[in-house]
Design a protein around this motif. Sequence first.
Motif, mmCIF file in Angstrom:
data_model
loop_
_atom_site.group_PDB
_atom_site.id
_atom_site.type_symbol
_atom_site.label_atom_id
_atom_site.label_comp_id
_atom_site.label_asym_id
_atom_site.label_seq_id
_atom_site.Cartn_x
_atom_site.Cartn_y
_atom_site.Cartn_z
ATOM 1 N N LEU A 339 11.314 15.847 70.637
ATOM 2 C CA LEU A 339 11.890 15.254 69.441
ATOM 3 C C LEU A 339 13.355 15.660 69.338
ATOM 4 C CD1 LEU A 339 10.708 13.594 67.003
ATOM 5 C CD2 LEU A 339 10.637 15.768 65.763
ATOM 6 N N PRO A 340 14.260 14.736 69.025
ATOM 7 C CA PRO A 340 15.669 15.128 68.853
ATOM 8 C C PRO A 340 15.814 16.189 67.780
ATOM 9 C CG PRO A 340 15.494 12.749 69.018
ATOM 10 C CD PRO A 340 14.084 13.283 68.931
ATOM 11 N N ILE A 341 16.600 17.199 68.066
ATOM 12 C CA ILE A 341 16.705 18.327 67.155
ATOM 13 C C ILE A 341 17.373 17.931 65.845
ATOM 14 C CG2 ILE A 341 18.923 19.145 68.027
ATOM 15 C CD1 ILE A 341 17.856 21.985 67.735
ATOM 16 N N GLY A 342 18.228 16.891 65.876
ATOM 17 C CA GLY A 342 18.860 16.437 64.642
ATOM 18 C C GLY A 342 17.849 15.945 63.624
ATOM 19 N N ILE A 343 16.719 15.391 64.090
ATOM 20 C CA ILE A 343 15.664 14.951 63.180
ATOM 21 C C ILE A 343 15.029 16.156 62.487
ATOM 22 C CG2 ILE A 343 13.396 13.861 63.072
ATOM 23 C CD1 ILE A 343 14.256 11.996 65.258
ATOM 24 N N VAL A 344 14.782 17.211 63.248
ATOM 25 C CA VAL A 344 14.145 18.400 62.679
ATOM 26 C C VAL A 344 15.048 19.043 61.627
ATOM 27 C CG1 VAL A 344 13.186 20.670 63.207
ATOM 28 C CG2 VAL A 344 12.882 18.783 64.819
ATOM 29 N N THR A 345 16.337 19.218 61.934
ATOM 30 C CA THR A 345 17.242 19.847 60.973
ATOM 31 C C THR A 345 17.440 18.960 59.748
ATOM 32 O OG1 THR A 345 19.165 18.929 62.151
ATOM 33 C CG2 THR A 345 18.442 21.143 62.758
ATOM 34 N N ALA A 346 17.422 17.636 59.927
ATOM 35 C CA ALA A 346 17.583 16.739 58.778
ATOM 36 C C ALA A 346 16.361 16.783 57.871
ATOM 37 C CB ALA A 346 17.834 15.316 59.261
ATOM 38 N N VAL A 347 15.166 16.796 58.462
ATOM 39 C CA VAL A 347 13.940 16.849 57.661
ATOM 40 C C VAL A 347 13.884 18.136 56.847
ATOM 41 C CG1 VAL A 347 11.428 17.078 57.825
ATOM 42 C CG2 VAL A 347 12.609 15.311 59.132
ATOM 43 N N ALA A 348 14.328 19.241 57.437
ATOM 44 C CA ALA A 348 14.305 20.515 56.727
ATOM 45 C C ALA A 348 15.499 20.672 55.792
ATOM 46 C CB ALA A 348 14.278 21.670 57.733
ATOM 47 N N GLY A 349 16.664 20.162 56.199
ATOM 48 C CA GLY A 349 17.883 20.414 55.435
ATOM 49 C C GLY A 349 18.145 19.446 54.315
ATOM 50 N N ALA A 350 17.749 18.186 54.459
ATOM 51 C CA ALA A 350 18.055 17.188 53.436
ATOM 52 C C ALA A 350 17.422 17.528 52.080
ATOM 53 C CB ALA A 350 17.620 15.808 53.914
ATOM 54 N N PRO A 351 16.132 17.898 52.014
ATOM 55 C CA PRO A 351 15.583 18.275 50.699
ATOM 56 C C PRO A 351 16.303 19.467 50.080
ATOM 57 C CG PRO A 351 13.823 17.879 52.273
ATOM 58 C CD PRO A 351 15.097 17.906 53.059
ATOM 59 N N PHE A 352 16.689 20.428 50.915
ATOM 60 C CA PHE A 352 17.403 21.588 50.377
ATOM 61 C C PHE A 352 18.769 21.184 49.835
ATOM 62 C CE2 PHE A 352 20.028 25.376 50.605
ATOM 63 C CZ PHE A 352 19.206 26.324 50.028
ATOM 64 N N PHE A 353 19.448 20.275 50.540
ATOM 65 C CA PHE A 353 20.744 19.808 50.079
ATOM 66 C C PHE A 353 20.616 19.072 48.742
ATOM 67 C CE2 PHE A 353 24.036 16.395 50.222
ATOM 68 C CZ PHE A 353 25.127 17.222 49.994
ATOM 69 N N LEU A 354 19.563 18.251 48.594
ATOM 70 C CA LEU A 354 19.340 17.572 47.327
ATOM 71 C C LEU A 354 19.062 18.573 46.213
ATOM 72 C CD1 LEU A 354 17.129 14.556 48.489
ATOM 73 C CD2 LEU A 354 19.515 14.504 47.737
ATOM 74 N N TRP A 355 18.356 19.634 46.542
ATOM 75 C CA TRP A 355 18.093 20.675 45.542
ATOM 76 C C TRP A 355 19.390 21.337 45.093
ATOM 77 C CZ3 TRP A 355 18.700 26.104 46.203
ATOM 78 C CH2 TRP A 355 18.237 26.865 45.132
ATOM 79 N N ILE A 356 20.306 21.565 46.028
ATOM 80 C CA ILE A 356 21.597 22.144 45.670
ATOM 81 C C ILE A 356 22.340 21.217 44.705
ATOM 82 C CG2 ILE A 356 23.858 22.843 46.552
ATOM 83 C CD1 ILE A 356 22.500 23.681 49.127
ATOM 84 N N LEU A 357 22.362 19.909 45.028
ATOM 85 C CA LEU A 357 23.059 18.962 44.167
ATOM 86 C C LEU A 357 22.450 18.923 42.776
ATOM 87 C CD1 LEU A 357 23.596 15.944 46.598
ATOM 88 C CD2 LEU A 357 25.335 17.519 45.743
ATOM 89 N N LEU A 358 21.118 18.857 42.693
ATOM 90 C CA LEU A 358 20.461 18.793 41.394
ATOM 91 C C LEU A 358 20.662 20.076 40.607
ATOM 92 C CD1 LEU A 358 17.111 17.061 42.441
ATOM 93 C CD2 LEU A 358 19.073 16.029 41.277
ATOM 94 N N ARG A 359 20.635 21.191 41.302
ATOM 95 C CA ARG A 359 20.823 22.475 40.624
ATOM 96 C C ARG A 359 22.227 22.597 40.053
ATOM 97 N NH1 ARG A 359 21.492 28.327 42.905
ATOM 98 N NH2 ARG A 359 20.755 29.588 41.160
ATOM 99 N N LYS A 360 23.243 22.149 40.822
ATOM 100 C CA LYS A 360 24.614 22.239 40.334
ATOM 101 C C LYS A 360 24.852 21.297 39.168
ATOM 102 C CE LYS A 360 28.155 22.681 42.920
ATOM 103 N NZ LYS A 360 28.530 24.018 42.454
ATOM 104 N N ARG A 361 24.100 20.196 39.102
ATOM 105 C CA ARG A 361 24.254 19.271 37.981
ATOM 106 C C ARG A 361 23.404 19.666 36.787
ATOM 107 N NH1 ARG A 361 23.482 13.188 39.619
ATOM 108 N NH2 ARG A 361 23.973 13.047 37.400
ATOM 109 N N GLY A 362 22.608 20.715 36.939
ATOM 110 C CA GLY A 362 21.790 21.172 35.853
ATOM 111 C C GLY A 362 20.485 20.425 35.707
ATOM 112 N N VAL A 363 20.175 19.523 36.655
ATOM 113 C CA VAL A 363 18.916 18.797 36.579
ATOM 114 C C VAL A 363 17.743 19.720 36.881
ATOM 115 C CG1 VAL A 363 17.616 16.857 37.533
ATOM 116 C CG2 VAL A 363 20.091 16.675 37.224
ATOM 117 N N VAL A 364 17.969 20.604 37.840
ATOM 118 C CA VAL A 364 16.968 21.610 38.177
ATOM 119 C C VAL A 364 17.512 22.957 37.735
ATOM 120 C CG1 VAL A 364 15.678 22.719 40.023
ATOM 121 C CG2 VAL A 364 16.148 20.269 40.132
#
Length: 366
Positions: A339-364
Amino acid sequence: MAEQSIAGTPGRAMAADGDRSARARFVIALLCLALVLSVFLSLTAGASDASAVRIIRDWFTGAAPSDGALAARDRLIVYDIRMPRVLLGVLIGAALAVCGAVMQGLFRNPLADPGLIGVSAGSSLGAVAIIVLGTTWLAPVTLALGTLALPLAAFFGGLAVTLLLYAIATRQGRTSVATMLLAGIAISALAMALTGVLIFMADDRQLRDLTFWQLGSLAGATWPKIGTVGPVILLALSAMPFLSRGLNALALGEATAGHLGIPVQRLKYTAIVGVSAAVGASVAVSGGIGFIGIVVPHVLRLAIGPDNRYLLPASALLGASLLLIADSAARTIVAPAELPIGIVTAVAGAPFFLWILLRKRGVVDL
């Protein structure tokens, strides 16, 4: 009482700083152990049953293996295939994580990342240009530079995007975070569009090579490639710790950092060139691997704080470990395919990145 309180404040501050420093050193020690375990895991993971354990046992015991053919196959797989891949994974993981931490310190925003703001896209554009045009329009460059043509093209592509982004986002000595992110998205889209034009011009053989850049992989790791890009990455990484003091002062603002004796402009240029060199060399051999540069520094800031004296080496260790773990997963999830490694890092990293965005906006609110 007031004098006692005032006098006691620096002491408490120093104690707190000492506690944070002790925690940081402890975390770095744990990350060193984690990197050793990740290296061992990466050496043993894969579709083949080649045993690094057997080879290590032979190192220490000096015993002759009972099956010479099997031992020769194990050594070939471990030394010539897996070991270059592990070393390249350590270099690229450390480079991406440290570059992410440096850019976040430079722009004073935890969302800055070489991939997010277009540096990786610029590096890919330079590399793809060499692959597609290296035998036609850019043939003199390819002939003159030889094996250095690809990493140098990726380096200058990333450098051009970084300088353009910095010029757009900075006005009167102040960097606009919103402008930086929006400009990074626009520049990344432009670089991807130009890359698409080059892909349209490519022939079948070049298209197979270009597939390597779309999702990222360490499958092409060889000792000659490490010899080409390794010195560039190591040189850039060795310069980053000297930026720690300046990045710490820059967190207080450019004016304050200047009053503290920090050469702000030289710090900016050094950081830009270092990030471009490390990211460009990484992209040249692995393609685009996302989210390492944004996830790793953010996690470590939560654990050890923002002091770059500890954050940069810790980022290098954790980035290398995470990339090796992701590569091991990429080789085993769909074995014997990969499996391309970019897929693995995206699957693991994208949810965390969204959590960072929501946390900084005060949603989470965590």
